[in-house]
Design a protein around this motif. Structure first.
Motif, PDB file in Angstrom:
ATOM      1  N   ILE B 109      67.097  26.982  66.194  1.00  0.00           N
ATOM      2  CA  ILE B 109      65.830  26.922  65.361  1.00  0.00           C
ATOM      3  C   ILE B 109      65.572  25.435  65.359  1.00  0.00           C
ATOM      4  CG2 ILE B 109      65.118  26.877  62.888  1.00  0.00           C
ATOM      5  CD1 ILE B 109      67.064  28.812  62.267  1.00  0.00           C
ATOM      6  N   SER B 110      64.307  25.379  65.523  1.00  0.00           N
ATOM      7  CA  SER B 110      63.731  23.682  65.504  1.00  0.00           C
ATOM      8  C   SER B 110      63.066  23.540  64.248  1.00  0.00           C
ATOM      9  CB  SER B 110      62.654  23.527  66.681  1.00  0.00           C
ATOM     10  OG  SER B 110      61.967  22.639  66.400  1.00  0.00           O
ATOM     11  N   ILE B 111      63.603  22.800  63.420  1.00  0.00           N
ATOM     12  CA  ILE B 111      63.134  22.718  61.868  1.00  0.00           C
ATOM     13  C   ILE B 111      61.634  22.274  62.034  1.00  0.00           C
ATOM     14  CG2 ILE B 111      63.335  21.407  59.679  1.00  0.00           C
ATOM     15  CD1 ILE B 111      66.310  21.504  60.496  1.00  0.00           C
ATOM     16  N   ARG B 112      61.392  21.294  63.056  1.00  0.00           N
ATOM     17  CA  ARG B 112      60.074  20.789  63.098  1.00  0.00           C
ATOM     18  C   ARG B 112      59.051  22.038  63.216  1.00  0.00           C
ATOM     19  NH1 ARG B 112      57.903  16.545  67.500  1.00  0.00           N
ATOM     20  NH2 ARG B 112      55.850  16.943  67.218  1.00  0.00           N
ATOM     21  N   GLU B 113      59.346  22.891  64.453  1.00  0.00           N
ATOM     22  CA  GLU B 113      58.479  23.894  64.767  1.00  0.00           C
ATOM     23  C   GLU B 113      58.276  24.790  63.765  1.00  0.00           C
ATOM     24  OE1 GLU B 113      59.535  23.408  69.548  1.00  0.00           O
ATOM     25  OE2 GLU B 113      60.000  25.339  68.608  1.00  0.00           O
TER      26      GLU B 113
END
Lengths: 198, 430
Positions: B109-113
């Motif tokens: 998971i990319s938190i930013r995305e």
């Protein structure tokens, strides 16, 4: 109202900070080296294989006799790659050759001779895994011993975890008789767990 | 006075963050990946492979430098175009980069995305390949290596194919993903390496899968019968026919009357559509100017794509709800605050919440990304009796009535010995 505003403000701040966060991935194996190669073949294995094989070869009884008799060796062009990785197996062979020449003054025939013979005989590298062909080629090249090998692996990916079991087998074949004079394995189990966050 | 200032400051901050969310992933305006790819893909469809590559480089590359999240899926299409245009090194380079990337980010998971996607839509996230797409990379890489004449590279890719098949189909028992194309290539490469037992196993699995899924059984049975008994060189030709279905955007837009006023519900969702009705139905194989046979269907990718999409529907719905509900609640809350607040600050906050939610809905967009250059079906042809030496190979593409529509260029093939197997790949997406 003021409380609601401050909660909202906090939430917005947290979200915006998270949105500005980096996107780099982190492995949990610690060093940067592991993050670069994960569970794949790496220069560390290359060095370890060469070291183990040279040491093991030099301890064999026939080795000193062969060296004393100034027997000529030759490298197979490359190892057989049975893995799911594009490995430059030629480098492994050359690393072993370099060690043998520098440490034990082993005599090697230039591979070009072997390549030439194979081309003239319309044979391929893979044919050198056949004992009768090795004998035939040995007579033509003028070398007595040949180093050849095989790299194979078993990989299993489960979720973010990758386990890779690497086996490198190096053999020395007597090119006059087709006998295997020496053989040793290098085994390594590599595990890489990718971070949940990237 | 101080209270009003604080409130104004807060509302400004909210607006800024809502807007910054739109640019979180560096996506520019309304350009979607499939839209950027329209021109190169049309050129590819009309068999103009080199022009498609140029168009890709000119139009798409410029945008992709900014749109980070679409970079790898674009590389994949670029790799496929390169394979069709016979730029094998380039195909290998780009497909390898993509495969590595997708296997690395799978399950992460990319938190930013994620945060960006809450404020905007799913296209703010990097595209995760579907399992059927991941399985297809290694067979194409194997074909590229084989076409380049690097069979040791092809064997490595074959091993990767086997890993992918075991990982995505056999261990998870997702048999709708069964990929006879991948298995057939593997079997042929095993056969070429004289690993007859492994080849036999793969041919058997193709035949077993054919009970569930297709018409490719006969060829695999034939291959199994004649395995290891071949007296001459062999030629195996794979032909990509048509283009796989693509996702199209549908928009739901309604105004709903509630006790507190009218709220707007707007969301976009993807639906699967056929790319276009392809005219090419099969290929006639011509070796040394003589007609040798016609290709047969090996793998119906269209059906797999549709099934996979159906399986993903619940995930798509939950993604839509995740964004729609907060926006509806924000609209209702904003309208309520605007109406009931006595202070100017409260009214401003209410109005901003309402506008913010509606703005969020306005930029809602369905994630219509996929590997666009995948074929609809894959055909195979096998000639088991090719004399060693140089030959010419040409394909004539036929329509449903057996009429010739187009033809490939002439390729030179070299069968080196009586136990040699040469593999060739052609693309006929028209």
């Amino acid at each position: 109202m003021r409380r609601f505003v401050s909660i909202m403000l906090m939430l917005v701040l947290v979200l915006s900070i998270a949105a500005c966060g980096g996107t780099g991935s982190r492995g949990n194996t610690g060093s940067r080296f592991h993050n670069t190669y994960g569970a794949d073949w790496s220069p560390r294995e290359l060095r370890a294989v060469a070291k183990k094989m040279i040491l093991s070869m030099s301890r064999a009884r026939w080795f000193k006799r062969a060296n004393f008799a100034r027997i000529r060796w030759v490298l197979a062009k490359e190892m057989k790659n049975d893995t799911d990785e594009h490995i430059n197996t030629r480098v492994i062979m050359e690393k072993i050759r370099t060690g043998l020449i520098n440490q034990y003054e082993v005599r090697f025939i230039d591979d070009e001779a072997l390549k030439d013979i194979l081309r003239r005989q319309k044979l391929q590298q893979s044919d050198l895994f056949d004992s009768s062909t090795v004998v035939k080629v040995g007579r033509l090249v003028g070398a007595r011993l040949m180093i050849r090998g095989r790299v194979s692996n078993m990989r299993r990916r489960t979720g973010r975890e990758t386990a890779n079991f690497i086996i490198v087998r190096v053999s020395i074949v007597d090119m006059q008789t087709g006998d295997i004079r020496w053989e040793n394995d290098y085994e390594k189990r590599k595990l890489n767990i990718r971070s949940r966050y990237r | 006075m101080v209270k009003i200032k604080k409130l104004t400051l807060f509302s400004l901050l909210t607006l800024i963050i809502l807007l910054s969310g739109c640019f979180g992933a560096g996506r520019s305006g309304s350009v979607t990946y499939d839209r950027q790819m329209r021109r190169p893909l049309n050129l590819y469809r009309y068999l103009k492979f080199k022009k498609a590559l140029n168009a890709f480089a000119r139009e798409v590359n410029r945008v992709l430098r900014k749109v980070r999240v679409d970079r790898y899926i674009a590389f994949l299409d670029y790799g496929k175009f390169s394979l069709a245009a016979k730029y094998y090194k380039r195909a290998i380079k780009y497909m390898t980069i993509c495969e590595r990337r997708f296997l690395n980010i799978e399950g992460t998971i990319s938190i930013r995305e994620e945060v960006s996607s809450i404020f905007t839509n799913d296209t703010a996230k990097e595209y995760m390949l579907e399992p059927h797409e991941i399985i297809m990379i290694s067979p194409y890489l194997a074909l590229a290596y084989a076409a380049k004449g690097d069979y040791s590279g092809a064997y490595v890719e074959r091993n990767r194919v086997m890993n992918r098949v075991s990982e995505y189909i056999e261990r998870t028992r997702k048999y709708w993903l069964e990929n006879p194309f991948a298995r057939y290539i593997s079997a042929v490469l095993y056969e070429r390496q004289e690993k007859i037992q492994d080849a036999k196993l793969e041919y058997r699995k193709i035949i077993r899968a054919s009970r569930r899924a297709g018409k490719f059984k006969a060829d695999a049975e034939d291959a199994l019968r004649k395995l290891g008994r071949n007296q001459n060189g062999q030629l195996v030709v794979f032909v990509d026919i048509g283009l796989a279905p693509i996702k199209k955007q549908k928009i739901y837009d309604r105004e709903i009357e509630t006790r507190n006023g009218i709220v707007r519900a707007r969301f976009a969702y993807p639906v699967m559509r056929r790319f276009a009705r392809n005219r090419i139905k099969s290929a006639r194989i011509i070796i040394d100017g003589k007609e040798t046979g016609e290709s047969v269907i090996l793998y119906n990718l269209e059906r797999v794509v549709m099934t996979q999409f159906k399986k993903n529907e619940s995930k798509i719905k939950s993604g839509i709800l995740k964004r729609l509900l907060p926006r509806l609640i924000a609209q209702l809350a904003g309208q309520s605050i605007q109406r009931n607040s006595r202070s100017t600050g409260g009214k401003i906050i209410g109005a901003l919440m309402n506008i913010g939610a509606k703005a969020g809905m306005a930029i809602e967009r369905a994630d219509t990304r996929s590997w666009l250059s995948l074929p609809r079906v894959i055909h195979v042809f096998r000639d088991r009796n090719v004399e060693p030496g140089e030959h010419t190979l040409k394909l004539e593409y036929l329509d449903a009535n057996g009429r010739k529509i187009a033809s490939s260029g002439i390729r030179k093939i070299n069968i080196q010995s009586k136990r040699d197997i040469v593999i060739q790949h052609f693309a006929a997406p028209y």
